[in-house]
Scaffold this active site. Structure first.
Site: not given
Length: 301
Positions: A81, A156, A185, A198, A201
């Site tokens: 990917d 993203d 964060d 991402y 997660s």
């Protein structure tokens, strides 16, 4: 040895460019096998310039990605990917579709195992496929009212701190309206394609690739009330760095810009799109089930 299917005389694509992941074991041999298969199907084969340079392939004509529009009918990507993300950003808006062939683990975008290429790719080249158009994000980094970087992202745009610094404080506006100040964060702005990357997660929802929306997902927010939110596809999101050390913005985790307090990142849906081609048997739900190890329904369903 790969061989063409019996229906190789019919083809929807005549000029095919091959892109390979440089670091993958055996990629040189596999790419050459793939080139022979495509050539036997009656197509003119090109090797993408950086792939040819890295793998020292000189047997076929070389074509730079920026020259694909109008000169290439189909791009076949051999890798994962990450390889697909890189080439997709380069040719977005060119109207040249992509086919992804994975070299190991099943990918969300590179969904055709190399072992099945002999059966699958001839059908796609003959015109037997499902087309899947994806949106991208267009991001501008602005410092002191001047644009210092501009990039596309298929997955993203991520504003986050480095691994050793503390939390970053961000102010987020959507379509000119203040949404919130966030200490965390970082913050992920994701396409539906990137919702399984991402953002997943970080606790974000999975969006079907054809959902018209943009996902905001905070990364480890200080306040648990800062939750992921899906915005309309025409939203313009501005993220301002209020405070934080070693803050960066990543585009598909493949390029980045270092940020300072006061910098703004303006993110919107790009006018450019990219199209993936899948075998007729492709199912987004099957891919999710296999990647996320969801329990399967009994065979009687």
């Amino acid at each position: 040895m790969l061989s063409p299917s019996p229906n190789s005389s019919k083809k929807a694509f005549s000029r095919v460019a091959l892109v390979g992941k440089f670091q993958a074991d055996g990629i040189d041999e596999h790419l050459r096998e793939l080139a022979k298969l495509v050539s036997r199907l009656g197509c003119e084969v090109f090797i993408e310039a950086s792939t040819a340079t890295q793998l020292n392939i000189k047997d076929y004509p070389i074509k730079a990605a920026e020259d694909f529009a109008g000169a290439i009918d189909l791009v076949v990507v051999l890798g994962g990917d990450g390889t697909m993300l890189g080439i997709a950003r380069q040719i977005a808006g060119s109207q040249v579709p992509l086919v992804g062939i994975n070299m190991g683990r099943l990918g969300y975008m590179t969904d055709i195992p190399f072992q099945s290429v002999q059966d699958t790719l001839p059908k796609i080249i003959a015109g037997d496929y499902e087309a899947d158009t994806r949106t991208l994000l267009d991001a501008a980094v602005i410092r002191a009212n001047k644009e210092i970087n501009h990039a596309l992202a298929l997955n993203d745009v991520v504003v986050n701190r480095s691994g050793i610094s503390g939390m970053v404080e961000l102010a987020v506006h959507v379509n000119g309206s203040f949404m919130y100040n966030q200490r965390s964060d970082g913050l992920i702005v994701s396409t539906p394609t990137g919702s399984t990357a991402y953002a997943l997660s970080a606790g974000g929802p999975i969006l079907h690739p054809h959902v018209a929306g943009i996902l905001l997902a905070p990364i480890a927010p200080h306040s648990l009330s800062n939750r992921p939110i899906v915005l309309p596809q025409d939203s313009i999101t501005i993220i301002e760095v209020i405070n934080g050390l070693d803050v960066i913005v990543n585009f598909d985790m493949q390029s980045q810009t270092n940020l300072q307090s006061g910098d703004k990142i303006e993110v919107r849906q790009s006018k450019k799109t990219i199209t993936f081609l899948h075998p007729r048997s492709h199912s987004d739900y099957k891919t999710l089930r296999e990647k996320l190890h969801w329990n399967e329904y009994p065979s009687t369903f």
